[in-house]
Scaffold this motif. Structure first.
Motif, short mmCIF file in Angstrom:
data_model
loop_
_atom_site.label_atom_id
_atom_site.label_comp_id
_atom_site.label_asym_id
_atom_site.label_seq_id
_atom_site.Cartn_x
_atom_site.Cartn_y
_atom_site.Cartn_z
N THR B 13 6.26 -4.12 1.27
CA THR B 13 6.59 -3.46 2.52
C THR B 13 6.56 -4.44 3.67
OG1 THR B 13 6.04 -1.54 3.90
CG2 THR B 13 4.20 -2.83 3.05
N GLN B 14 7.07 -4.00 4.79
CA GLN B 14 7.12 -4.85 5.97
C GLN B 14 5.85 -4.67 6.81
OE1 GLN B 14 9.65 -6.98 6.85
NE2 GLN B 14 10.72 -6.52 4.94
N ASP B 18 3.34 1.91 7.51
CA ASP B 18 2.21 2.69 6.99
C ASP B 18 2.50 3.02 5.53
OD1 ASP B 18 2.13 4.76 10.01
OD2 ASP B 18 1.46 2.70 9.66
N LYS B 19 1.50 2.85 4.68
CA LYS B 19 1.71 3.13 3.26
C LYS B 19 0.46 3.78 2.67
CE LYS B 19 5.84 1.54 2.61
NZ LYS B 19 6.95 2.44 2.25
N ILE B 78 -2.97 3.23 4.58
CA ILE B 78 -3.12 2.04 5.42
C ILE B 78 -2.08 2.10 6.53
CG2 ILE B 78 -3.42 -0.45 5.44
CD1 ILE B 78 -3.37 -0.33 2.33
N ASN B 79 -2.54 2.07 7.76
CA ASN B 79 -1.65 2.07 8.91
C ASN B 79 -1.38 0.65 9.39
OD1 ASN B 79 -1.46 4.89 9.17
ND2 ASN B 79 -3.38 4.99 10.31
N SER B 80 -0.24 0.49 10.02
CA SER B 80 0.10 -0.78 10.70
C SER B 80 -0.24 -1.99 9.83
CB SER B 80 -0.67 -0.88 12.03
OG SER B 80 -0.39 0.23 12.84
N LEU B 81 0.38 -2.04 8.69
CA LEU B 81 0.06 -3.09 7.72
C LEU B 81 0.21 -4.48 8.30
CD1 LEU B 81 1.57 -1.31 4.67
CD2 LEU B 81 -0.66 -2.47 4.64
N LEU B 111 -0.23 -4.93 -3.52
CA LEU B 111 0.44 -4.71 -2.24
C LEU B 111 0.85 -6.05 -1.65
CD1 LEU B 111 1.16 -2.99 0.30
CD2 LEU B 111 -1.20 -3.32 1.05
N THR B 112 2.12 -6.14 -1.32
CA THR B 112 2.65 -7.34 -0.67
C THR B 112 3.22 -6.94 0.68
OG1 THR B 112 3.21 -8.31 -2.82
CG2 THR B 112 4.25 -9.27 -0.87
#
Lengths: 116, 114
Positions: B13-14, B18-19, B78-81, B111-112
């Protein structure tokens, strides 16, 4: 705070030989539990063996055994008759017995390679 | 039968997104955990729940919020990765609280964050 130290980042052994992985820990608790976990390339964490601190007898699971020295706070893992499938990261871990949901405190791991 | 399962196994994800990562255990255990394994393979506890109640919160940033809808599930949002969140996240469960209870681990979620 509890700490776990694995001083060997990497080790290698020939197939069928014996290898010992070192682990030391620091705690002020008198009763606790120690574990060795294996993490193969598949990433899955697998419990290899565990030791309860109040038990003087060293734990054994088939080819895996530990040398638990409570006074020295040492907990080494011996792998006998090493097999190719033993190639993995090995983590030593500690958990205390004082109330609450106990967390595992891990060492930094030892990468073991078994060579054919 | 999978004892502790996690979805997804891989997540790319970028930064700023949020994920969520989901975890389920079918062992009937009361206690569940989240661990983070960094790029150097170091594993550290993040949270633990017992019967849906938060027990351990190991000084994890507020951007991480675990949620336990029932004792068989413990999800991690997780917010604002950030780039530093890139890691493998492991869920685990045990029969109950207490150090003598073996913890069973899920397969991990890599997670990347790009």
């Amino acid at each position: 705070a509890q700490t776990v130290t694995q001083s060997q980042p990497e080790m290698s052994v020939q197939e069928a030989e014996t290898v010992t992985l070192s682990c030391t820990y620091d705690t002020s608790e008198s009763n606790y539990y120690l574990f060795w976990y294996k993490q193969p390339p598949s990433r899955q964490m697998i419990l290899v063996i565990r030791q309860e601190a109040y038990k003087q007898q060293n734990a054994t699971e088939n080819r895996f055994s530990v040398n638990f020295q409570k006074a020295a706070k040492s907990f080494s893992l011996k792998i006998s008759d090493s097999q190719l499938g033993d190639t993995a990261m090995y983590f030593c871990a500690f958990t205390g017995s004082r109330g609450g949901s106990e967390k595992l405190v891990f060492g930094k791991g030892t990468k073991l390679t078994v060579n054919p | 039968d999978t004892a502790v399962s996690q979805t997804p196994k891989y997540l790319v994800t970028q930064m700023g997104n949020d994920k969520s990562i989901k975890c389920e255990q079918n062992l009937g255990h009361d206690t569940m955990y989240w661990y983070k394994q960094d790029s150097k393979k170091f594993l550290k506890i993040m949270f633990s729940y017992n019967n849906k109640e938060l027990i351990i919160n190991e000084t994890v940033p507020n951007r991480f919020s675990p949620k336990s809808p029932d004792k068989a599930h413990l999800n991690l949002h997780i917010n604002s990765l950030e780039l530093g969140d890139s890691a493998v996240y492991f869920c685990a469960s045990s029969r109950g609280q207490g150090a003598y209870n073996e913890q069973f681990f899920g397969p991990g979620t890599r997670l990347t964050v790009l």
